[in-house]
Enzyme design. Structure first.
Site, PDB file in Angstrom:
ATOM      1  N   CYS A  42       0.823  -1.217   0.000  1.00 41.53           N
ATOM      2  CA  CYS A  42       0.000   0.000   0.000  1.00 41.53           C
ATOM      3  C   CYS A  42       0.850   1.257   0.000  1.00 41.53           C
ATOM      4  O   CYS A  42       0.632   2.161  -0.817  1.00 41.53           O
ATOM      5  CB  CYS A  42      -0.943  -0.001   1.201  1.00 41.53           C
ATOM      6  SG  CYS A  42      -1.952   1.493   1.297  1.00 41.53           S
ATOM      7  N   CYS A  47      -1.642   1.638  -2.953  1.00 40.75           N
ATOM      8  CA  CYS A  47      -2.659   2.694  -2.859  1.00 40.75           C
ATOM      9  C   CYS A  47      -2.113   4.103  -2.749  1.00 40.75           C
ATOM     10  O   CYS A  47      -2.670   5.017  -3.353  1.00 40.75           O
ATOM     11  CB  CYS A  47      -3.593   2.441  -1.685  1.00 40.75           C
ATOM     12  SG  CYS A  47      -3.312   1.011  -0.698  1.00 40.75           S
ATOM     13  N   LYS A  50      -0.443   5.204  -6.038  1.00 36.04           N
ATOM     14  CA  LYS A  50      -1.527   5.172  -7.020  1.00 36.04           C
ATOM     15  C   LYS A  50      -2.420   6.395  -6.912  1.00 36.04           C
ATOM     16  O   LYS A  50      -2.745   7.053  -7.906  1.00 36.04           O
ATOM     17  CB  LYS A  50      -2.323   3.881  -6.815  1.00 36.04           C
ATOM     18  CG  LYS A  50      -3.514   3.647  -7.758  1.00 36.04           C
ATOM     19  CD  LYS A  50      -4.813   4.212  -7.243  1.00 36.04           C
ATOM     20  CE  LYS A  50      -5.217   3.719  -5.885  1.00 36.04           C
ATOM     21  NZ  LYS A  50      -5.704   2.358  -5.868  1.00 36.04           N
ATOM     22  N   TYR A 177     -10.108  -3.332 -10.284  1.00 39.72           N
ATOM     23  CA  TYR A 177      -9.653  -2.046  -9.742  1.00 39.72           C
ATOM     24  C   TYR A 177      -8.369  -1.559 -10.430  1.00 39.72           C
ATOM     25  O   TYR A 177      -8.295  -0.434 -10.918  1.00 39.72           O
ATOM     26  CB  TYR A 177      -9.287  -2.183  -8.264  1.00 39.72           C
ATOM     27  CG  TYR A 177     -10.357  -2.417  -7.263  1.00 39.72           C
ATOM     28  CD1 TYR A 177     -10.732  -1.408  -6.386  1.00 39.72           C
ATOM     29  CD2 TYR A 177     -10.960  -3.657  -7.119  1.00 39.72           C
ATOM     30  CE1 TYR A 177     -11.674  -1.618  -5.400  1.00 39.72           C
ATOM     31  CE2 TYR A 177     -11.909  -3.882  -6.145  1.00 39.72           C
ATOM     32  CZ  TYR A 177     -12.269  -2.863  -5.291  1.00 39.72           C
ATOM     33  OH  TYR A 177     -13.204  -3.082  -4.319  1.00 39.72           O
ATOM     34  N   GLU A 181      -7.991   1.747 -12.832  1.00 39.80           N
ATOM     35  CA  GLU A 181      -7.308   2.879 -12.207  1.00 39.80           C
ATOM     36  C   GLU A 181      -6.068   3.273 -13.000  1.00 39.80           C
ATOM     37  O   GLU A 181      -5.821   4.467 -13.234  1.00 39.80           O
ATOM     38  CB  GLU A 181      -6.957   2.543 -10.760  1.00 39.80           C
ATOM     39  CG  GLU A 181      -8.188   2.502  -9.851  1.00 39.80           C
ATOM     40  CD  GLU A 181      -7.892   2.056  -8.439  1.00 39.80           C
ATOM     41  OE1 GLU A 181      -8.716   2.330  -7.554  1.00 39.80           O
ATOM     42  OE2 GLU A 181      -6.828   1.426  -8.194  1.00 39.80           O
ATOM     43  N   HIS A 434     -27.091  21.882   0.656  1.00 34.89           N
ATOM     44  CA  HIS A 434     -27.219  22.346  -0.722  1.00 34.89           C
ATOM     45  C   HIS A 434     -26.289  23.530  -0.976  1.00 34.89           C
ATOM     46  O   HIS A 434     -26.120  24.378  -0.103  1.00 34.89           O
ATOM     47  CB  HIS A 434     -28.678  22.769  -0.980  1.00 34.89           C
ATOM     48  CG  HIS A 434     -28.935  23.212  -2.375  1.00 34.89           C
ATOM     49  ND1 HIS A 434     -29.041  22.332  -3.427  1.00 34.89           N
ATOM     50  CD2 HIS A 434     -29.091  24.465  -2.899  1.00 34.89           C
ATOM     51  CE1 HIS A 434     -29.272  23.001  -4.539  1.00 34.89           C
ATOM     52  NE2 HIS A 434     -29.294  24.301  -4.251  1.00 34.89           N
ATOM     53  N   GLU A 439     -26.451  15.443  -1.307  1.00 38.97           N
ATOM     54  CA  GLU A 439     -27.801  15.712  -0.824  1.00 38.97           C
ATOM     55  C   GLU A 439     -28.837  14.802  -1.492  1.00 38.97           C
ATOM     56  O   GLU A 439     -29.917  14.563  -0.944  1.00 38.97           O
ATOM     57  CB  GLU A 439     -28.185  17.171  -1.040  1.00 38.97           C
ATOM     58  CG  GLU A 439     -28.355  17.583  -2.491  1.00 38.97           C
ATOM     59  CD  GLU A 439     -28.711  19.058  -2.633  1.00 38.97           C
ATOM     60  OE1 GLU A 439     -29.767  19.460  -2.107  1.00 38.97           O
ATOM     61  OE2 GLU A 439     -27.924  19.793  -3.262  1.00 38.97           O
TER      62      GLU A 439
END
Length: 459
Positions: A42, A47, A50, A177, A181, A434, A439
């Site tokens: 990782c 990750c 990446k 993934y 990616e 908002h 939302e």
């Protein structure tokens, strides 16, 4: 120091580091063995780098949209600068991980380890043995490389971060993934990018609206998709690599990358000889408390083949230390794991897909598609997709699926109420913020369609 420990951890990735640090905090004498760099996949080649490269790849698109807000941008990209700055950051993180281990007294041993028994580990480089009350295997995984002629000409995610230069084009095999990616990264940095995948659509286990939405987004960004095809062989063709496909077509590419899955790092560890049972794919068999078939040997993280995600490995390492060294037995709940795909557009999901939920009983599906506000002043027509799946009549939320800007950040927060068993009515009580994309999750008035007795109604 002598070679006798309460715990010997093999592998200094996220899971192993967390387990070692916490066990030492609880008073255990701990050694952690790592033959590469502290931090694991990782931090070093997964990750973290990446995500940094994903950020880099997104500037190109932001520059395009900037014109609609009155900005005139004249930019150029320098690959060596990105690579160098990435290396600085992962080196900083490696030092931080090392410091976090040393602070509670964990001994870090740079070597290759082999398990030689229920309570013994051999250090190959130093040619000496360690004794341990407990052994924790946290060796992670490695990219799977298909056994085809010329496979050595291709790269994997391990090498992609440190290429000497960007290729003019790249062929990426895979549909998960890592494939999408890296396709996003390379395409965003100006590389002519093609994905080849044996299935009929990317991201096989994801909700269909997420799959098709991302598919459209990739195509919109110029990425070519070749389905129901595989690479049969690779050969060198001057400065390029020539790929021959299963349909007989041959084409040249500047680089070829395999993103065809990952396999557990158990080869050469001596686990089977020590009595540890492995799955057919090489992953370590463990129970809910990460204990293997040998009572003194545990395993956490990707090497167990459960959920190959860094936060899962960290939680498994933490719970191992609690169970074994703090007299507090804890088992990780793998049923509610939020996950993200840092593609472009981005995806964040948690819970059941629509197809899965429809087999569990009567459900309601709430679906919104709209242009992100960032794009409304431009000519971009790409839609965000937000989907909420609930039990019928405002019941428990079973799944949430988001495609578009900020999807990962949103899904992390959605994971909290879902982990508490929230219902659609609970979501409705939340006041909308908002203007925001999120939302939409709390303003759905009626289902877009439903499933009753397994049959789709409306939509």
């Amino acid at each position: 120091m002598t070679g006798s420990y309460d715990l010997v951890v093999i592998g200094a990735g996220s899971g192993g580091v967390r387990a070692a640090r916490m066990a030492a905090t609880y008073g255990a004498r701990v050694a952690i063995i790592e033959e590469f760099r502290v931090g694991g996949t990782c931090v070093i080649r997964g990750c973290v780098p990446k995500k940094l490269y994903v950020y880099a790849s997104r500037f190109n698109e932001l520059f395009d949209v900037a014109a609609s807000f009155g900005w005139q941008v004249d930019a150029s990209f320098d690959w060596p600068t990105l690579v160098a700055n990435k290396e600085k950051e992962i080196t900083r993180l490696e030092h931080a991980y090392t410091a976090n281990l040393e602070k509670p007294g964990v001994e870090i041993i740079k070597d290759r380890a082999v398990v030689t028994g229920p309570n013994s580990v051999h250090l190959v480089g130093q040619d000496r043995d360690l004794d341990a009350r407990y052994i924790l295997v946290a060796t992670g995984g490695h990219p799977y490389i298909p056994p085809i002629p010329g496979a050595e000409l291709a790269i994997t995610s391990n090498e992609a971060f440190d290429l000497p230069a960007l290729p003019h084009s790249i062929l990426i095999e895979g549909g998960g993934y890592i494939a999408v990616e890296f396709a996003t990264i390379f395409a965003g940095l100006g590389v002519n990018t093609t994905i080849v995948y044996r299935g009929d659509c990317i991201l096989r286990s994801f909700d269909d609206d997420m799959r098709r939405g991302l598919e459209a987004g990739l195509i919109d960004r110029g990425i070519k998709l070749i389905y129901q095809t595989t690479i049969k062989s690779l050969t060198r063709a001057g400065d390029d690599i020539s790929a021959t496909f299963s349909d007989g077509v041959t084409a040249p590419y500047g680089a070829v990358m395999f993103a065809t899955g990952r396999a557990a790092n158990t080869g050469g560890l001596g686990l089977e000889a020590a009595g540890v049972k492995l799955h057919s794919n090489g992953a370590v068999m463990v129970d809910a408390f990460s204990q293997s078939s040998v009572p003194s040997i545990y395993a956490v993280g990707d090497v167990t083949g459960r959920a190959a995600l860094t936060p899962v490995a960290i939680r498994e390492g933490w719970y191992f230390a609690e169970t074994v060294f703090n007299n507090n037995p804890l088992a990780v709940d793998h049923s509610q794991i939020p996950t993200a795909v840092f593609s472009e557009p981005e995806i964040g999901v948690i819970g059941l897909t629509e197809g899965e939920a429809a087999t569990h009983g009567d459900i309601d599906v709430y679906l919104a598609r709209f242009r992100p506000m960032m794009n409304t002043l431009s000519s971009r027509t790409e839609r965000m997709i937000l989907k909420l799946i609930t039990e019928k009549d405002g019941g428990k939320v079973l799944g949430c699926h988001i495609l578009g800007p900020g999807a990962a950040e949103m899904i992390q927060l959605v994971a909290i109420p879902m982990g508490m068993g929230a219902s659609k009515a609970d979501f409705d009580r939340a006041m909308a913020l908002h203007p925001s994309a999120a939302e939409e999750l709390v303003t759905f008035k009626a289902p877009s369609y439903t499933y009753r007795d397994g049959k789709k109604i409306g939509g």
